[in-house]
Design a protein around this motif. Sequence first.
Motif, PDB file in Angstrom:
ATOM      1  N   ALA A  25       0.849  -1.192   0.000  1.00  0.00           N
ATOM      2  CA  ALA A  25       0.000   0.000   0.000  1.00  0.00           C
ATOM      3  C   ALA A  25       0.879   1.234   0.000  1.00  0.00           C
ATOM      4  CB  ALA A  25      -0.930  -0.015   1.201  1.00  0.00           C
ATOM      5  N   LEU A  28       0.452   5.409   1.473  1.00  0.00           N
ATOM      6  CA  LEU A  28      -0.596   5.608   2.462  1.00  0.00           C
ATOM      7  C   LEU A  28      -0.104   5.124   3.822  1.00  0.00           C
ATOM      8  CD1 LEU A  28      -3.488   6.700   2.409  1.00  0.00           C
ATOM      9  CD2 LEU A  28      -4.275   4.356   2.397  1.00  0.00           C
ATOM     10  N   VAL A  29      -0.322   5.949   4.833  1.00  0.00           N
ATOM     11  CA  VAL A  29       0.084   5.585   6.180  1.00  0.00           C
ATOM     12  C   VAL A  29      -0.724   4.379   6.635  1.00  0.00           C
ATOM     13  CG1 VAL A  29       0.036   6.365   8.572  1.00  0.00           C
ATOM     14  CG2 VAL A  29       0.696   7.930   6.766  1.00  0.00           C
ATOM     15  N   GLN A  30      -0.074   3.402   7.285  1.00  0.00           N
ATOM     16  CA  GLN A  30      -0.802   2.242   7.781  1.00  0.00           C
ATOM     17  C   GLN A  30      -0.660   2.181   9.296  1.00  0.00           C
ATOM     18  OE1 GLN A  30      -0.187  -1.373   5.514  1.00  0.00           O
ATOM     19  NE2 GLN A  30      -1.807  -0.535   4.255  1.00  0.00           N
TER      20      GLN A  30
END
Lengths: 198, 197
Positions: A25, A28-30
């Motif tokens: 991903a 995008l911060v997870q």
Amino acid sequence: MTGWRVWAHSAFYGVGLILSSRPAAAHLVQTGLGPVYDGVAHFVVSPEYLAPIVGAAIYAGFGGKAPARRAIVMLPLFWFAGSLLGELPRAPPLILPTWLVLIGIGAFVAADLPLPAALRIALCSMVGIALGYSNGLIAAGAADPLRSALGATAAVFIVTSLASAAAAATSGWIRIVFRVLGSWIAASGLLALGWALH
Amino acid sequence: MRPNTVRLILIGCIMLAPTCAHAHAQAGDASGFLTGFLHPLTGLDHIIAMVAVGLWGAQLGAPAIWLLPVTFPIVMAFGGFLALIGVPVPAVEIGIALSGVLLGVAVMMESRPPLFLALAVVALFAICHGHAHGVELPPATSGLTYSIGFVVATGLLHACGIGVGTIHRWSYGRLALRALGGLISAGGIFFLAQAFT
């Protein structure tokens, strides 16, 4: 269970675990707490989104209570609409330059331009849809882009509510503090332009 | 093979299991902000000049007291912008040291020039300070967060100056403020001597 059976079972489950990679991903911060919180975190830790939204909300609040109330609805709504458009397949990668947004919003706040309420709301809507679209393009690669967009929209709603209410309820010196904040946003935008040309 | 060995093998496999790629996710943002924030705070020449701007603004009163903190960051950013696009500003270090000297003298003398002149003097020095910040970005940091960091730190130094400058309303406070201006000016002379050596 002894001997080769143990080795066979270990190898089977081990290879299975190693191959069980989750989807990448990028961008995008997870947080590990799910797509809604990923959306919240991405907005909160991205100054290129946070600063213009705070600035737009403050500018709406400078116009008084009525524009502040409308901004609380319009800004998150247009952000969400922009996010949905950005998440569409084959959405064109049209991203408004960060420096342009920061300089524009920062200058409006720093100068405290006396525009009518309708224009203030129009500005908020434009900022919302442009930044939401950009956020949607990034979130499109996530596992659940819709929930991620909902999380980010919730964060935009909270930030807009706080900033516009604070700006609408203040006058005198506190208003000048907000204007100084606007000049910081514009200054950061000018420097971002420098980095873009660097 | 004992069950513990099986568990160890499985735990080892779990630890080796690849997790999500985090390519390009806000790389260098935190370090960029901290580096930018600390940059004006680690140079005494920047600190004395920024505090002096706030002190002078407090002495001058409205509208200078709020006009200076609003315009200074934008003009300073313009200096940083010039540095980033490769436009040289001659004698930046001398300009920074001179800012300490002249702003210190202005506070010490309680000088009250016309507003446009005060703004022009401060703007000239703001370009020197911004240029110095712009050329000193360390590698592997986010340019935007570095910029936000040093703009915020500079603004907070102004706020400190304005806060201290509020003692101007008392007669002893006025004297103390002038003495502080003298100290700042002396610091500026020290940095000016260093700039020439």
